[in-house]
Design a protein around this motif. Structure first.
Motif, PDB file in Angstrom:
ATOM      1  N   GLU A 140       0.819  -1.209   0.000  1.00 36.95           N
ATOM      2  CA  GLU A 140       0.000   0.000   0.000  1.00 36.95           C
ATOM      3  C   GLU A 140       0.855   1.262   0.000  1.00 36.95           C
ATOM      4  N   TRP A 141       0.294   2.278  -0.624  1.00 35.31           N
ATOM      5  CA  TRP A 141       0.840   3.631  -0.549  1.00 35.31           C
ATOM      6  C   TRP A 141      -0.286   4.521  -0.041  1.00 35.31           C
ATOM      7  N   ARG A 142      -0.125   5.027   1.172  1.00 35.25           N
ATOM      8  CA  ARG A 142      -1.116   5.929   1.748  1.00 35.25           C
ATOM      9  C   ARG A 142      -0.517   7.328   1.840  1.00 35.25           C
ATOM     10  N   MET A 143      -1.365   8.315   1.671  1.00 35.52           N
ATOM     11  CA  MET A 143      -0.886   9.690   1.713  1.00 35.52           C
ATOM     12  C   MET A 143      -1.983  10.598   2.241  1.00 35.52           C
ATOM     13  N   ALA A 144      -1.578  11.682   2.859  1.00 40.30           N
ATOM     14  CA  ALA A 144      -2.500  12.705   3.349  1.00 40.30           C
ATOM     15  C   ALA A 144      -1.895  14.051   2.961  1.00 40.30           C
ATOM     16  N   MET A 145      -2.598  14.790   2.107  1.00 38.68           N
ATOM     17  CA  MET A 145      -2.036  15.985   1.479  1.00 38.68           C
ATOM     18  C   MET A 145      -2.981  17.169   1.654  1.00 38.68           C
ATOM     19  N   ASN A 146      -2.422  18.357   1.543  1.00 39.00           N
ATOM     20  CA  ASN A 146      -3.173  19.576   1.832  1.00 39.00           C
ATOM     21  C   ASN A 146      -3.022  20.619   0.735  1.00 39.00           C
ATOM     22  N   SER A 147      -3.919  21.603   0.775  1.00 41.15           N
ATOM     23  CA  SER A 147      -3.889  22.657  -0.236  1.00 41.15           C
ATOM     24  C   SER A 147      -2.799  23.689   0.028  1.00 41.15           C
ATOM     25  N   PHE A 148      -2.254  23.744   1.235  1.00 41.37           N
ATOM     26  CA  PHE A 148      -1.164  24.694   1.462  1.00 41.37           C
ATOM     27  C   PHE A 148       0.150  24.117   0.947  1.00 41.37           C
ATOM     28  N   PRO A 149       1.066  24.973   0.469  1.00 39.34           N
ATOM     29  CA  PRO A 149       2.275  24.486  -0.196  1.00 39.34           C
ATOM     30  C   PRO A 149       3.445  24.175   0.737  1.00 39.34           C
ATOM     31  N   PHE A 150       3.353  24.554   2.001  1.00 35.41           N
ATOM     32  CA  PHE A 150       4.416  24.253   2.971  1.00 35.41           C
ATOM     33  C   PHE A 150       3.796  24.256   4.362  1.00 35.41           C
ATOM     34  N   PHE A 151       4.490  23.636   5.309  1.00 35.74           N
ATOM     35  CA  PHE A 151       3.979  23.553   6.668  1.00 35.74           C
ATOM     36  C   PHE A 151       4.298  24.846   7.406  1.00 35.74           C
ATOM     37  N   ALA A 152       3.445  25.194   8.373  1.00 36.24           N
ATOM     38  CA  ALA A 152       3.592  26.482   9.043  1.00 36.24           C
ATOM     39  C   ALA A 152       4.797  26.554   9.966  1.00 36.24           C
ATOM     40  N   VAL A 153       5.228  25.411  10.505  1.00 35.27           N
ATOM     41  CA  VAL A 153       6.325  25.408  11.483  1.00 35.27           C
ATOM     42  C   VAL A 153       7.273  24.250  11.182  1.00 35.27           C
ATOM     43  N   PRO A 154       8.520  24.322  11.682  1.00 38.08           N
ATOM     44  CA  PRO A 154       9.526  23.358  11.240  1.00 38.08           C
ATOM     45  C   PRO A 154       9.610  22.060  12.033  1.00 38.08           C
ATOM     46  N   THR A 155       9.064  22.006  13.257  1.00 37.55           N
ATOM     47  CA  THR A 155       9.272  20.844  14.122  1.00 37.55           C
ATOM     48  C   THR A 155       7.978  20.468  14.835  1.00 37.55           C
ATOM     49  N   PRO A 156       7.905  19.232  15.370  1.00 43.53           N
ATOM     50  CA  PRO A 156       6.724  18.862  16.167  1.00 43.53           C
ATOM     51  C   PRO A 156       6.546  19.758  17.391  1.00 43.53           C
ATOM     52  N   GLU A 157       7.652  20.155  18.014  1.00 41.28           N
ATOM     53  CA  GLU A 157       7.558  21.023  19.186  1.00 41.28           C
ATOM     54  C   GLU A 157       6.932  22.365  18.823  1.00 41.28           C
ATOM     55  N   ALA A 158       7.332  22.904  17.678  1.00 40.80           N
ATOM     56  CA  ALA A 158       6.749  24.161  17.220  1.00 40.80           C
ATOM     57  C   ALA A 158       5.279  23.977  16.853  1.00 40.80           C
ATOM     58  N   PHE A 159       4.946  22.843  16.253  1.00 38.57           N
ATOM     59  CA  PHE A 159       3.558  22.549  15.913  1.00 38.57           C
ATOM     60  C   PHE A 159       2.711  22.455  17.185  1.00 38.57           C
ATOM     61  N   PHE A 160       3.283  21.866  18.226  1.00 34.31           N
ATOM     62  CA  PHE A 160       2.572  21.781  19.496  1.00 34.31           C
ATOM     63  C   PHE A 160       2.346  23.173  20.089  1.00 34.31           C
ATOM     64  N   GLU A 161       3.361  24.018  20.014  1.00 35.48           N
ATOM     65  CA  GLU A 161       3.198  25.397  20.495  1.00 35.48           C
ATOM     66  C   GLU A 161       2.069  26.094  19.744  1.00 35.48           C
ATOM     67  N   GLN A 162       2.049  25.917  18.439  1.00 33.68           N
ATOM     68  CA  GLN A 162       1.016  26.543  17.619  1.00 33.68           C
ATOM     69  C   GLN A 162      -0.367  26.013  17.987  1.00 33.68           C
TER      70      GLN A 162
END
Length: 368
Positions: A140-162
């Motif tokens: 299988e090849w599974r994927m989850a993709m979005n309409s934005f062209p890049f992620f808002a933050v660089p790390t999981p820790e930053a994503f958690f802060e956000q």
């Protein structure tokens, strides 16, 4: 002959040593203790300040009202199905069978961002697609993709802060603007993301939305050549922009209504465009886009010809974990990619437990 043998020095040899089991028991206990400690650490039972999938999912849940049985993010959407046909150039990228067989069956979901399964389509800045491609070898090849062209933050820790900055203050019932301002001040990529959200056009359909794989992956072809890649689904449908006034007038479910009308006229198609990394490109940081000048390969065409509501379709039973990959593909060392995989699993397990406990059927769910 003497009754006891003697050594050359005339003394009897030392008695044979008896190996006491105590050191071995202590070693086994130490190993078992280390394993138990590791499980407790991974489960989040100790080190409560450590960022775990459980803690992250708890924080996502705290950003809005509870919706048992629904996905924690991208909580509104529909099931879709169709097929993928690889191009003649696709096998040069990866030895995966999905790039070699004539046609690959596809199950997927189209969704909008946010955690409200009844939210208005016109209010959702982010749209998403999640897909499962199953090769004739069963991989299988599974994927989850979005309409934005890049992620808002660089790390999981930053994503958690956000994410934590989006949790409503109990005193006001709304997020504290100062907390989000602190995130924006700390991470320039978050500022760039907000600029994208303000200025990028809104299209009037899922069918003419570009979906981006913001993380990097490694493809290996039959000759053993390895490349870092990112991919996107580029729509074949003409792009029509939707302004704020039109979004305000649109029905809350206009995306699914539009999709149904379009599918009645025939399949909807997207080209799989694979970008190849160049020297110095960020492989493990999804907040840094690659230059548009990078070489690209049109690796195939996705065709969707059916849609179903969530309670009728099969996509609700899938966890679209982006690290489920066939031979010839593997994830990069991007920590955000690993975090997405862990959080998807945590969300999926909670959702399944809620459904087993009698959570209501989902009229229109989401992706991931």
């Amino acid at each position: 002959m003497p009754l006891f043998p003697y050594t050359r020095a005339g003394r009897p040899p030392p008695a044979p040593r008896r190996h006491t089991p105590l050191p071995w028991i202590a070693l086994i206990a130490l190993i078992l203790g280390a394993i138990a400690l590791a499980f407790a650490w991974l489960a989040g039972w100790i080190g409560r300040e450590r960022l775990t999938a459980q803690r992250f999912t708890d924080t996502i849940e705290a950003t809005g009202a509870a919706h048992p049985g629904f996905r924690r993010a991208h909580s509104k959407g529909v099931c879709v199905s169709g097929w993928f046909e690889p191009s003649a150039q696709a096998p040069s990228l990866s030895r995966a069978r999905v790039f070699a067989q004539p046609r690959v069956p596809v199950l997927g979901r189209l969704s909008i961002g946010g955690g409200d399964p009844h939210g208005a389509d016109g209010n959702a800045r982010v749209r998403s697609i999640a897909l499962q491609l199953v090769g004739d070898d069963g991989q299988e090849w599974r994927m989850a993709m979005n309409s934005f062209p890049f992620f808002a933050v660089p790390t999981p820790e930053a994503f958690f802060e956000q994410t934590r900055a989006q949790v409503p203050d109990p005193a006001t019932g709304k997020p504290d603007p100062a907390k989000m301002a602190a995130v924006l001040a700390k991470y320039p990529s978050a500022q760039a993301f907000q600029q994208w959200a303000r200025t990028a056009p809104w299209t009037d359909s899922w069918a003419n939305t570009t979906f981006n794989g913001i993380n990097s992956f490694w493809f290996t072809n039959a000759q053993g050549q390895k490349r870092a890649v990112r991919w996107r689904w580029q729509p074949q449908a003409a792009v029509v922009e939707l302004d704020a006034a039109a979004r305000g007038r649109a029905d809350a479910d206009f995306l699914s209504q539009d999709l149904q009308r379009r599918l009645a006229a025939g399949p909807l198609r997207w080209n799989l465009v694979v970008s190849l990394a160049g020297p110095g490109d960020a492989i493990d940081d999804p907040s840094v886009p690659w230059p548009a000048s990078r070489p690209e390969v049109m690796a195939g065409v996705l065709s969707l010809d059916r849609m179903q509501s969530q309670e009728q379709g099969a996509c609700g039973e899938l966890n679209f974990d982006p690290l489920i990959l066939p031979d010839g593909m593997r994830g990069s060392d991007d920590p955000v990619l690993a975090a997405r995989s862990a959080i998807y699993s945590q969300s999926f397990n909670r959702r399944e437990r809620e459904r087993a406990a009698g959570a209501p059927a989902q009229p229109q769910e989401a992706t991931r």
